[in-house]
Motif scaffolding. Structure first.
Motif, PDB file in Angstrom:
ATOM      1  N   GLY A   1      10.627  -9.236   3.307  1.00  0.00           N
ATOM      2  CA  GLY A   1      10.952 -10.177   2.237  1.00  0.00           C
ATOM      3  C   GLY A   1      12.338  -9.948   1.667  1.00  0.00           C
ATOM      4  N   SER A   2      12.428  -9.994   0.343  1.00  0.00           N
ATOM      5  CA  SER A   2      13.715  -9.868  -0.328  1.00  0.00           C
ATOM      6  C   SER A   2      14.182  -8.415  -0.427  1.00  0.00           C
ATOM      7  N   GLU A   3      13.295  -7.487  -0.138  1.00  0.00           N
ATOM      8  CA  GLU A   3      13.647  -6.068  -0.114  1.00  0.00           C
ATOM      9  C   GLU A   3      12.874  -5.393   1.008  1.00  0.00           C
ATOM     10  N   ASP A   4      13.373  -4.252   1.458  1.00  0.00           N
ATOM     11  CA  ASP A   4      12.679  -3.513   2.512  1.00  0.00           C
ATOM     12  C   ASP A   4      11.248  -3.202   2.099  1.00  0.00           C
ATOM     13  N   MET A   5      10.344  -3.211   3.084  1.00  0.00           N
ATOM     14  CA  MET A   5       8.961  -2.794   2.847  1.00  0.00           C
ATOM     15  C   MET A   5       8.766  -1.404   3.436  1.00  0.00           C
ATOM     16  N   ARG A   6       8.133  -0.543   2.677  1.00  0.00           N
ATOM     17  CA  ARG A   6       7.755   0.777   3.197  1.00  0.00           C
ATOM     18  C   ARG A   6       6.257   0.751   3.438  1.00  0.00           C
ATOM     19  N   MET A   7       5.886   1.014   4.699  1.00  0.00           N
ATOM     20  CA  MET A   7       4.508   0.875   5.137  1.00  0.00           C
ATOM     21  C   MET A   7       3.993   2.203   5.688  1.00  0.00           C
ATOM     22  N   ILE A   8       2.771   2.547   5.352  1.00  0.00           N
ATOM     23  CA  ILE A   8       2.095   3.707   5.929  1.00  0.00           C
ATOM     24  C   ILE A   8       1.104   3.146   6.948  1.00  0.00           C
ATOM     25  N   CYS A   9       1.247   3.573   8.214  1.00  0.00           N
ATOM     26  CA  CYS A   9       0.514   2.963   9.323  1.00  0.00           C
ATOM     27  C   CYS A   9      -0.305   4.009  10.073  1.00  0.00           C
ATOM     28  N   VAL A  10      -1.495   3.595  10.506  1.00  0.00           N
ATOM     29  CA  VAL A  10      -2.371   4.436  11.307  1.00  0.00           C
ATOM     30  C   VAL A  10      -2.726   3.664  12.566  1.00  0.00           C
ATOM     31  N   PHE A  11      -2.603   4.309  13.738  1.00  0.00           N
ATOM     32  CA  PHE A  11      -2.940   3.688  15.019  1.00  0.00           C
ATOM     33  C   PHE A  11      -4.085   4.433  15.700  1.00  0.00           C
ATOM     34  N   ASN A  12      -4.973   3.647  16.319  1.00  0.00           N
ATOM     35  CA  ASN A  12      -6.039   4.176  17.145  1.00  0.00           C
ATOM     36  C   ASN A  12      -6.148   3.297  18.388  1.00  0.00           C
ATOM     37  N   PRO A  13      -6.087   3.843  19.604  1.00  0.00           N
ATOM     38  CA  PRO A  13      -5.836   5.250  19.883  1.00  0.00           C
ATOM     39  C   PRO A  13      -4.449   5.658  19.405  1.00  0.00           C
TER      40      PRO A  13
END
Length: 139
Positions: free
Chosen positions: A100-112
């Motif tokens: 969007g109008s500013e950076d997004m900080r995301m915490i992500c989990v992947f499986n596998p």
């Protein structure tokens, strides 16, 4: 016990930028850590759009800063994202992720869990890498 700090990942091979500059992912936990999932701190750059289709992985994402949106290309529905929003791609949904109008900080989990060397292909898919040796040769 595993303890890692963000500042210690920056500038290492765990600090993975998108080839197009749309995002950067700091990989805290990978398959080699033996947790059964991978854990990432990802920044989505403001004003960008990224097509993604995790055909081989499930992903859960929690936004801790910034704003943007995700468009589910299966349904056409657009969901606003801001601090405190979580989404889970439990159906391997093809989607557009927009900063969007500013950076997004995301915490992500992947499986596998990811090995850390995956790169989105032309269809937005991460390959399913079966072993860490294969991941090294793919880099």
């Amino acid at each position: 016990m595993i303890v890692k700090r963000l500042q210690d990942l920056i500038g290492t091979d765990a600090d993975v930028p998108a080839e197009n500059g749309n995002w950067v992912s700091r990989r805290f936990l990978l398959r080699k850590d033996g947790m059964g999932f991978s854990f990432h701190d990802t920044t989505i750059k403001a004003g960008t759009e990224t097509y993604i289709h995790y055909a081989n992985h499930l992903e859960a994402v929690y936004c801790v800063a910034g704003n943007g949106e995700i468009e589910d290309l299966e349904t056409g529905k657009i969901h606003k994202i801001s601090d405190g929003t979580m989404y889970a791609l439990n159906g391997h949904e093809r989607h557009l992720l927009r900063g969007g109008s500013e950076d997004m900080r995301m915490i992500c989990v992947f499986n596998p869990p990811l090995t850390g060397r995956e790169v989105h292909d032309e269809n937005g898919v991460y390959p399913l890498i079966e072993d860490d040796d294969e991941a090294t040769s793919a880099a």
